[in-house]
Scaffold this motif. Structure first.
Motif, mmCIF file in Angstrom:
data_model
loop_
_atom_site.group_PDB
_atom_site.id
_atom_site.type_symbol
_atom_site.label_atom_id
_atom_site.label_comp_id
_atom_site.label_asym_id
_atom_site.label_seq_id
_atom_site.Cartn_x
_atom_site.Cartn_y
_atom_site.Cartn_z
ATOM 1 N N ALA A 366 0.824 -1.208 0.000
ATOM 2 C CA ALA A 366 0.000 0.000 0.000
ATOM 3 C C ALA A 366 0.859 1.260 0.000
ATOM 4 C CB ALA A 366 -0.931 -0.005 1.220
ATOM 5 N N ARG A 367 1.993 1.205 0.670
ATOM 6 C CA ARG A 367 2.879 2.367 0.693
ATOM 7 C C ARG A 367 3.532 2.596 -0.666
ATOM 8 N NH1 ARG A 367 8.244 3.352 1.714
ATOM 9 N NH2 ARG A 367 8.648 1.113 1.906
ATOM 10 N N ASN A 368 3.886 1.496 -1.353
ATOM 11 C CA ASN A 368 4.509 1.632 -2.666
ATOM 12 C C ASN A 368 3.498 1.893 -3.775
ATOM 13 O OD1 ASN A 368 7.111 1.156 -1.686
ATOM 14 N ND2 ASN A 368 6.833 -1.059 -1.791
ATOM 15 N N ASN A 369 2.233 1.511 -3.570
ATOM 16 C CA ASN A 369 1.176 1.730 -4.559
ATOM 17 C C ASN A 369 0.032 2.502 -3.912
ATOM 18 O OD1 ASN A 369 2.386 0.353 -6.745
ATOM 19 N ND2 ASN A 369 1.760 -1.612 -5.879
ATOM 20 N N PRO A 370 0.185 3.804 -3.735
ATOM 21 C CA PRO A 370 -0.890 4.583 -3.127
ATOM 22 C C PRO A 370 -2.106 4.652 -4.028
ATOM 23 C CG PRO A 370 0.810 6.040 -3.977
ATOM 24 C CD PRO A 370 1.326 4.635 -4.120
ATOM 25 N N PRO A 371 -3.289 4.954 -3.487
ATOM 26 C CA PRO A 371 -4.496 5.071 -4.311
ATOM 27 C C PRO A 371 -4.326 6.127 -5.391
ATOM 28 C CG PRO A 371 -5.062 4.998 -1.989
ATOM 29 C CD PRO A 371 -3.571 5.126 -2.051
ATOM 30 N N GLY A 372 -4.774 5.807 -6.601
ATOM 31 C CA GLY A 372 -4.635 6.718 -7.725
ATOM 32 C C GLY A 372 -3.588 6.294 -8.718
ATOM 33 N N GLY A 373 -2.737 5.298 -8.310
ATOM 34 C CA GLY A 373 -1.746 4.775 -9.236
ATOM 35 C C GLY A 373 -0.598 5.710 -9.499
#
Length: 380
Positions: A366-373
């Motif tokens: 989740a830290r490496n792929n935050p919401p919104g891409g």
């Protein structure tokens, strides 16, 4: 002086003073960027001098020696040497577990072997324990000497600077690589980290799948209460992915095919013309992994098709859960190749991810792929 003997003439067109062609040092030529002469060349004289002063000469494209073995490691920026040091120590431990008697014949490429390492790790420590006086200074000096001896660098693995940020290489001496491949050592290290070092860490003698079942049943809280850790902690603070290189060759299609072909012949038996029982027992699911750094001459599809065509007919391509993964890592003008086991289950040989529990892995993703891409791809 030379300039005192020259006579400038006035140009009727522009009104400026120019030197006669026969008195100019370069014979009247315009001093372009390439010639480095005086003036001319679109008004950019002295370009060659600027290039020599401000542009550092590029290093050789063959950073990693051809035919060498080792491990490429990605890490946090600025921690390349620390990550390689941690990896070298872990690989040394895995090597000594496979060969507890050491390798007395080591030293073909400047290595002293285990005999020298044992002298620096055992005998000096025994000598440093001799001072038993009440003088604190002697005790402190003995302890400092012991710490220095225990922190000696590995004799089998050495740091190699690739001139990259957050990426380095650990070379393996020839005598050690002839006994065991770097891919096998890295697999041993990651398996231990993934399993929490089994009995040594949990002390219950259970296998990994049994521990996962216990965690699902809620036994992990009891383990924490008893003092046994339920998280799988890696042995490095900075290392991320560790990609073995069983062999290194020039970055060319023919050289890659020649290098990988030798490995495929050992790991993929020929199935054509064999009976069904033999095919069923020896059929291998495989995939090809390709990555490139600072190289634009090799195309991904071209390399993958060339490597996959070398696998004997009958073996199955499986991109989801392959048994063996043929890794091709391009680094400038060199290519690191290896055949890896358990590549997906070990999180693409990500040391840090192997040492986390499922909750921590989800947080890391989740830290490496935050919401919104908008974030970077998860480092697995």
């Amino acid at each position: 002086s030379y300039f005192g003997t020259l006579h400038a003439t006035r140009s009727s067109d522009s009104g400026s003073y120019v030197l006669p062609p026969d008195t100019m040092p370069d014979g009247g030529r315009g001093g372009g960027k390439r010639s480095g002469g005086w003036g001319g060349g679109g008004g950019s004289g002295g370009g060659g001098g600027k290039k020599g002063r401000w542009h550092r000469p590029s290093s050789s494209s063959a950073v990693i020696p051809y035919g060498n073995a080792g491990v490429m490691v990605t890490c946090e920026q600025g921690k390349e040497r620390a990550a390689c040091r941690d990896l070298a120590r872990a690989l040394d431990e895995a090597y000594e577990l496979r060969f507890p008697d050491g390798d007395e014949e080591a030293g073909d490429d400047g290595d002293d072997g285990d005999a020298t390492k044992d002298d620096t790790t055992k005998d000096p420590s025994a000598d440093t324990k001799k001072p038993s006086s009440a003088d604190p200074g002697d005790l402190l000096a003995a302890e400092i000497a012991q710490l220095k001896e225990t922190k000696t660098e590995s004799k089998r693995f050495n740091y190699l600077n690739l001139d990259f940020k957050a990426c380095a290489f650990v070379t393996m001496c020839k005598s050690a690589s002839q006994k065991v491949s770097p891919s096998d050592l890295v697999h041993d290290v990651l398996q231990k980290v993934r399993a929490g070092e089994g009995e040594a860490k949990f002390g219950d003698g259970k296998k990994e799948d049994e521990k996962e079942d216990d965690e699902k049943d809620g036994d992990s809280k009891d383990d924490v209460a008893k003092g046994t850790p339920n998280t799988l902690v890696p042995k490095s603070r900075y290392a991320l992915r560790v990609v073995p290189a069983d062999d290194v060759c020039f970055a060319g299609i023919e050289e890659i095919k020649k290098c990988v072909g030798k490995m495929i012949a050992k790991r993929f038996p020929a199935l054509e013309g064999m009976d069904d029982a033999f095919v069923l027992a020896n059929k291998v699911k495989f995939a090809v992994h390709f990555a490139s750094r600072a190289n634009s001459s090799l195309r991904r599809t071209e390399v993958i098709e060339a490597v996959a065509s070398l696998v004997p007919v009958g073996h199955q391509v499986d991109l989801t859960n392959p048994t063996l993964t043929i890794a091709v890592e391009v680094v400038k003008g060199t290519v690191c190749v290896a055949i890896l086991k358990s590549y997906p289950s070990l999180f693409k040989y990500n040391w840090r991810m192997c040492g986390l529990n499922e909750q921590e892995r989800n947080s890391e993703r989740a830290r490496n792929n935050p919401p919104g891409g908008g974030g970077a791809e998860a480092k697995e």
